[in-house]
Design an enzyme around this catalytic site. Structure first.
Site, short mmCIF file in Angstrom:
data_model
loop_
_atom_site.label_atom_id
_atom_site.label_comp_id
_atom_site.label_asym_id
_atom_site.label_seq_id
_atom_site.Cartn_x
_atom_site.Cartn_y
_atom_site.Cartn_z
N CYS A 83 -18.54 -38.07 -6.04
CA CYS A 83 -18.40 -36.75 -5.87
C CYS A 83 -16.59 -36.46 -6.12
O CYS A 83 -16.14 -35.63 -6.78
CB CYS A 83 -18.66 -36.10 -4.50
SG CYS A 83 -17.66 -37.09 -3.22
N HIS A 134 -17.74 -35.47 1.49
CA HIS A 134 -18.13 -34.97 -0.04
C HIS A 134 -17.18 -33.78 -0.20
O HIS A 134 -16.71 -32.93 0.67
CB HIS A 134 -19.68 -34.44 0.24
CG HIS A 134 -20.25 -34.06 -1.09
ND1 HIS A 134 -20.53 -35.23 -1.95
CD2 HIS A 134 -20.61 -32.86 -1.69
CE1 HIS A 134 -21.07 -34.36 -3.03
NE2 HIS A 134 -21.14 -33.14 -2.85
N HIS A 189 -21.15 -30.57 -8.39
CA HIS A 189 -20.74 -31.75 -7.52
C HIS A 189 -21.81 -32.86 -8.23
O HIS A 189 -22.55 -32.80 -8.92
CB HIS A 189 -20.94 -31.42 -6.18
CG HIS A 189 -22.48 -31.34 -5.87
ND1 HIS A 189 -22.97 -31.83 -4.53
CD2 HIS A 189 -23.49 -30.76 -6.46
CE1 HIS A 189 -24.15 -31.32 -4.27
NE2 HIS A 189 -24.77 -30.87 -5.45
#
Length: 181
Positions: free
Chosen positions: A83, A133, A145
């Site tokens: 990510c 994240h 993402h």
């Protein structure tokens, strides 16, 4: 694919406003760290202030072009992304500095209210006060993402996976959407 990209361009154009300068504040502390907790090279980094909306659109286009790239833990190139590597890559590809890890990225930029997130802002997700994240905001709650092993760069929505906070890292939008932490 062309219709999706055109739709994203339209949304990005609708959500951006006249470029305005903001006081330089490259890094904010979210209450869990300080500028001193970042590597020395990141402590003096500057946000791309006075950046035109063209730069914001370029970041969104780069991200959109990477849909389908596989998730690879620790990845930050075209062979695969995690990510934070995805976020670092799309900003770097457009000449903008971005720290490498989610932990570093959470302190980069200006906090923005989740109700005022604009395309190009960053969503952060945390559990037990630990950020794990990051995703690139698009519009209407959508984001791009690199989700997890076995998956690839794809769309997500805040209605399914809810961020806890957001940062603005391309400061060409109105100051009224920023929040102080």
């Amino acid at each position: 694919m062309f219709k999706k990209r055109s739709f994203l361009y339209l949304l990005a154009a609708l959500y951006t406003v006249a470029a305005l300068a903001f006081p330089a504040q490259a890094i904010h502390a979210k209450g869990k760290g300080t500028i001193a907790s970042l590597p020395v090279s990141d402590q003096n980094a500057q946000l791309p202030f006075n950046t035109t909306t063209t730069k914001r659109q370029a970041v969104l286009t780069t991200a959109n072009d990477l849909i389908g790239t596989p998730y690879i833990w620790g990845g930050n190139d075209l062979s695969g992304f995690d990510c934070s590597g995805f976020i670092e890559y799309i900003f770097k590809a457009n000449g903008l500095y971005m720290p490498r890890t989610t932990n570093q990225q959470q302190y980069f930029g200006q906090p923005v209210d989740l109700n005022n997130v604009q395309p190009g802002d960053l969503y952060f997700f945390e559990d037990d006060d630990q950020v794990y994240h990051v995703a690139l905001a698009l519009a209407d709650g959508y984001y791009l993402h690199a989700p997890s092993p076995g998956k690839s760069v794809s769309y997500g929505h805040v209605g399914r996976f809810t961020p806890q906070f957001a940062n603005r890292v391309i400061n060409d939008l109105q100051a009224s959407s920023l929040v102080s932490r």
